[in-house]
Design a protein around this motif. Structure first.
Motif, PDB file in Angstrom:
ATOM      1  N   GLU A 291      22.985 -33.295 -24.901  1.00  0.00           N
ATOM      2  CA  GLU A 291      23.198 -33.309 -26.274  1.00  0.00           C
ATOM      3  C   GLU A 291      24.802 -34.359 -27.466  1.00  0.00           C
ATOM      4  O   GLU A 291      23.714 -34.308 -28.546  1.00  0.00           O
ATOM      5  CB  GLU A 291      23.855 -32.196 -27.285  1.00  0.00           C
ATOM      6  CG  GLU A 291      22.468 -30.521 -26.588  1.00  0.00           C
ATOM      7  CD  GLU A 291      22.713 -29.119 -26.102  1.00  0.00           C
ATOM      8  OE1 GLU A 291      24.043 -28.992 -26.723  1.00  0.00           O
ATOM      9  OE2 GLU A 291      22.482 -28.643 -25.567  1.00  0.00           O
ATOM     10  N   THR A 292      25.304 -34.349 -26.569  1.00  0.00           N
ATOM     11  CA  THR A 292      26.226 -35.189 -28.013  1.00  0.00           C
ATOM     12  C   THR A 292      25.854 -36.739 -27.436  1.00  0.00           C
ATOM     13  O   THR A 292      25.404 -37.665 -28.074  1.00  0.00           O
ATOM     14  CB  THR A 292      27.703 -35.114 -26.504  1.00  0.00           C
ATOM     15  OG1 THR A 292      27.584 -33.989 -26.495  1.00  0.00           O
ATOM     16  CG2 THR A 292      28.209 -36.095 -27.098  1.00  0.00           C
TER      17      THR A 292
ATOM     18  N   SER B   5      22.771 -37.991 -27.948  1.00  0.00           N
ATOM     19  CA  SER B   5      21.150 -38.342 -28.071  1.00  0.00           C
ATOM     20  C   SER B   5      20.768 -39.589 -28.725  1.00  0.00           C
ATOM     21  O   SER B   5      22.036 -39.976 -29.379  1.00  0.00           O
ATOM     22  CB  SER B   5      20.764 -36.564 -28.556  1.00  0.00           C
ATOM     23  OG  SER B   5      21.448 -36.643 -29.705  1.00  0.00           O
TER      24      SER B   5
ATOM     25  N   HIS C 220      29.751 -21.541 -26.462  1.00  0.00           N
ATOM     26  CA  HIS C 220      28.783 -21.906 -27.008  1.00  0.00           C
ATOM     27  C   HIS C 220      27.311 -21.875 -27.752  1.00  0.00           C
ATOM     28  O   HIS C 220      27.046 -22.307 -28.510  1.00  0.00           O
ATOM     29  CB  HIS C 220      27.698 -22.588 -25.949  1.00  0.00           C
ATOM     30  CG  HIS C 220      26.871 -23.957 -25.955  1.00  0.00           C
ATOM     31  ND1 HIS C 220      27.347 -24.991 -26.372  1.00  0.00           N
ATOM     32  CD2 HIS C 220      25.629 -23.608 -25.832  1.00  0.00           C
ATOM     33  CE1 HIS C 220      25.918 -25.717 -26.338  1.00  0.00           C
ATOM     34  NE2 HIS C 220      25.307 -25.203 -26.252  1.00  0.00           N
TER      35      HIS C 220
ATOM     36  N   LYS D 165      26.599 -22.370 -31.447  1.00  0.00           N
ATOM     37  CA  LYS D 165      25.488 -23.026 -31.909  1.00  0.00           C
ATOM     38  C   LYS D 165      24.608 -21.683 -33.262  1.00  0.00           C
ATOM     39  O   LYS D 165      23.864 -22.419 -34.048  1.00  0.00           O
ATOM     40  CB  LYS D 165      24.344 -22.740 -30.744  1.00  0.00           C
ATOM     41  CG  LYS D 165      24.558 -23.865 -29.719  1.00  0.00           C
ATOM     42  CD  LYS D 165      22.615 -23.884 -29.095  1.00  0.00           C
ATOM     43  CE  LYS D 165      22.938 -22.385 -27.849  1.00  0.00           C
ATOM     44  NZ  LYS D 165      21.700 -21.833 -26.711  1.00  0.00           N
TER      45      LYS D 165
ATOM     46  N   GLY E  84      25.464 -23.326 -36.423  1.00  0.00           N
ATOM     47  CA  GLY E  84      24.951 -23.822 -36.812  1.00  0.00           C
ATOM     48  C   GLY E  84      25.528 -25.719 -35.942  1.00  0.00           C
ATOM     49  O   GLY E  84      25.233 -26.419 -37.072  1.00  0.00           O
ATOM     50  N   LEU E  85      26.604 -25.853 -35.649  1.00  0.00           N
ATOM     51  CA  LEU E  85      27.302 -26.780 -34.528  1.00  0.00           C
ATOM     52  C   LEU E  85      25.909 -27.731 -34.168  1.00  0.00           C
ATOM     53  O   LEU E  85      25.544 -26.497 -32.772  1.00  0.00           O
ATOM     54  CB  LEU E  85      28.147 -26.625 -34.134  1.00  0.00           C
ATOM     55  CG  LEU E  85      29.306 -25.854 -35.340  1.00  0.00           C
ATOM     56  CD1 LEU E  85      31.008 -25.516 -34.474  1.00  0.00           C
ATOM     57  CD2 LEU E  85      30.096 -26.385 -35.889  1.00  0.00           C
ATOM     58  N   THR E  86      26.585 -28.781 -33.189  1.00  0.00           N
ATOM     59  CA  THR E  86      25.718 -29.656 -31.912  1.00  0.00           C
ATOM     60  C   THR E  86      26.467 -30.718 -32.072  1.00  0.00           C
ATOM     61  O   THR E  86      27.410 -30.852 -32.236  1.00  0.00           O
ATOM     62  CB  THR E  86      24.267 -29.919 -33.650  1.00  0.00           C
ATOM     63  OG1 THR E  86      24.286 -31.231 -34.639  1.00  0.00           O
ATOM     64  CG2 THR E  86      23.179 -28.807 -34.268  1.00  0.00           C
ATOM     65  N   GLY E  87      25.600 -31.058 -31.114  1.00  0.00           N
ATOM     66  CA  GLY E  87      26.676 -31.903 -30.429  1.00  0.00           C
ATOM     67  C   GLY E  87      27.511 -31.590 -29.424  1.00  0.00           C
ATOM     68  O   GLY E  87      27.677 -30.562 -29.074  1.00  0.00           O
TER      69      GLY E  87
ATOM     70  N   ALA F 192      29.226 -28.596 -30.558  1.00  0.00           N
ATOM     71  CA  ALA F 192      28.576 -26.912 -30.193  1.00  0.00           C
ATOM     72  C   ALA F 192      30.066 -26.963 -29.125  1.00  0.00           C
ATOM     73  O   ALA F 192      29.712 -25.811 -28.058  1.00  0.00           O
ATOM     74  CB  ALA F 192      27.781 -26.613 -29.839  1.00  0.00           C
ATOM     75  N   TYR F 193      30.496 -27.759 -28.033  1.00  0.00           N
ATOM     76  CA  TYR F 193      31.187 -27.890 -26.677  1.00  0.00           C
ATOM     77  C   TYR F 193      32.954 -27.833 -27.456  1.00  0.00           C
ATOM     78  O   TYR F 193      33.338 -27.467 -26.513  1.00  0.00           O
ATOM     79  CB  TYR F 193      30.692 -28.610 -25.939  1.00  0.00           C
ATOM     80  CG  TYR F 193      28.836 -29.233 -25.535  1.00  0.00           C
ATOM     81  CD1 TYR F 193      28.484 -27.975 -24.507  1.00  0.00           C
ATOM     82  CD2 TYR F 193      28.024 -28.931 -26.037  1.00  0.00           C
ATOM     83  CE1 TYR F 193      27.861 -26.894 -23.875  1.00  0.00           C
ATOM     84  CE2 TYR F 193      26.946 -28.861 -25.301  1.00  0.00           C
ATOM     85  CZ  TYR F 193      26.909 -27.870 -24.870  1.00  0.00           C
ATOM     86  OH  TYR F 193      24.832 -27.847 -24.094  1.00  0.00           O
TER      87      TYR F 193
END
Length: 391
Positions: free
Chosen positions: A204-205, A207, A336, A340, A343-346, A349-350
């Protein structure tokens, strides 16, 4: 969880009957657990599977994990870190053999049983049972007064090393035991934070959307990353525990936690800046210290409490591992999922996962710094040795 609980429950029994009988019991439970589990799979009875592979097999795993520890410490009082590191490295390395073996066996038996699981359990149970007998019939315990030729108890780091002995029952009454319980809990909880997220984190980070079309980390590459972490987990068990013979256990754990705090806090920044190579290197160092924490703790216990019932003490301390095995994934999952939901990604999100784990390591660092020598009142009566330190 059963590993830690069974190690705690059967630790004193192991010290009483000796490692040979304990290893025999471990082999029968572990191998028998596979066989009973195969029957559960064949009968489609999930509770029989849980009883065999989970409960009975878990008991065998716990007894088998601690059986070599006290014996090795008695044989190698001058290289306790090296000895326990080798043993616990072997435990971790078993997965590198067992996992592909299981996959190959299931592929081989897939036409004779649904997914080939039941016959795979039978074959692996018998293999483990047979190979574990090698340890059962070759292990020996040295005489009480045995020591390596030319060995003189070291005075280095002497404030925490004793040649006297504390029983398992007395050990759990000391603050040192519970401080080390927190030390192991923190180390394992934080390590699971990386292992639990390794594959999805790197995919995900890094991608395609972040790195550019065709440049992102694929599922196959992520699997390779997880394999690399497993290798460093294995190597760290030997490297760091061996280094602790020179550095001292308290200093070694100070490195685990001090360096770990910095590296855990750095991981999100490396993800945001798309520094893939540095990200992988940092993750490998983190996991090496996670593995090293497992291997160094038996020697730390022996330094503080002596060799008398160190296997039983180690078994009781492993309840921290069981606790962390539940606590770590819960923390990771909740943080996590919360990220999410926002709405956090990549990497974003971690990031709270790693910042929280850095905080957990601060707790471990403080507990380690608070470790001092065991007080006289906890030693076995009449157990006085002139060169003993830390009293």
């Amino acid at each position: 969880m059963l590993l830690g609980l069974s190690a705690a429950v059967f630790g004193k029994w192991l010290e009483r009957v000796g490692p040979r009988k304990a290893m025999l019991a471990a082999s029968l439970c572990f191998g028998g657990g596979f066989l009973l589990g195969s029957l559960g799979v064949h009968l489609h009875n999930i509770w029989l599977l849980y009883l065999g592979y989970g409960v009975i097999g878990g008991i065998g795993l716990g007894i088998g994990y601690i059986s070599p520890v006290s014996t090795l410490i008695k044989w190698f009082p001058d290289r306790k870190g090296v000895a326990t590191g080798m043993a616990i490295m072997g435990f971790g390395g078993g997965a590198m053999i067992g996992s592909p073996l299981a996959n190959n066996l299931m592929a081989h038996f897939k036409d004779s049983a649904p997914m080939g699981v039941a016959p795979t359990f039978i074959v692996m149970g018998l293999i483990y049972l047979v190979f574990m007998q090698f340890g059962v019939w070759t292990i020996r315990v040295p005489a009480d007064d045995w020591k390596p030729e030319g060995y003189v108890p070291s005075t280095e780091h002497n404030d925490l090393i004793t040649t006297r002995n504390v029983s398992a029952d007395n050990a759990i009454k000391t603050p040192q035991f519970w401080l080390l319980w927190v030390v192991l809990l923190a180390n394992v909880t934080a390590g699971i934070g990386v292992l639990e997220t390794a594959s999805p984190l790197i995919q995900e980070t890094f991608s395609d959307s972040a790195m550019g079309a065709g440049r992102g980390v694929t599922a196959a590459a992520a699997a390779g990353f997880v394999g690399l972490l497993s290798l460093f987990n294995l190597l760290g068990r030997f490297f760091w525990s061996s280094a602790s013979d020179k550095l001292g256990r308290k200093m070694t754990y100070a490195i685990y936690f001090g360096l770990g705090i910095a590296l855990y806090a750095l991981i999100p920044s490396l993800g945001r800046s798309l520094q893939l190579t540095l990200f992988v290197v940092v993750a490998c160092v983190i996991i090496s210290m996670y593995g090293g924490g497992f291997a160094t703790i038996p020697a730390y216990l022996s330094d503080l409490f002596g060799k008398y019932q160190v296997g039983a003490i180690h078994g009781r301390l492993l309840t921290a591992w069981s606790t962390a095995g539940v606590l770590g994934p819960l923390i990771v999952h909740s943080l996590h999922e919360g990220a999410k939901a926002k709405g956090l990604t990549g990497a974003a999100a971690y990031q709270n996962v790693f910042y929280t784990m850095a905080g957990v390591l601060v707790l471990g660092l403080l507990a380690n710094l608070a470790v001092t020598a065991v007080k006289d009142q906890y030693y076995e009566k009449g157990d006085v040795t002139p060169e003993a330190g830390g009293h």
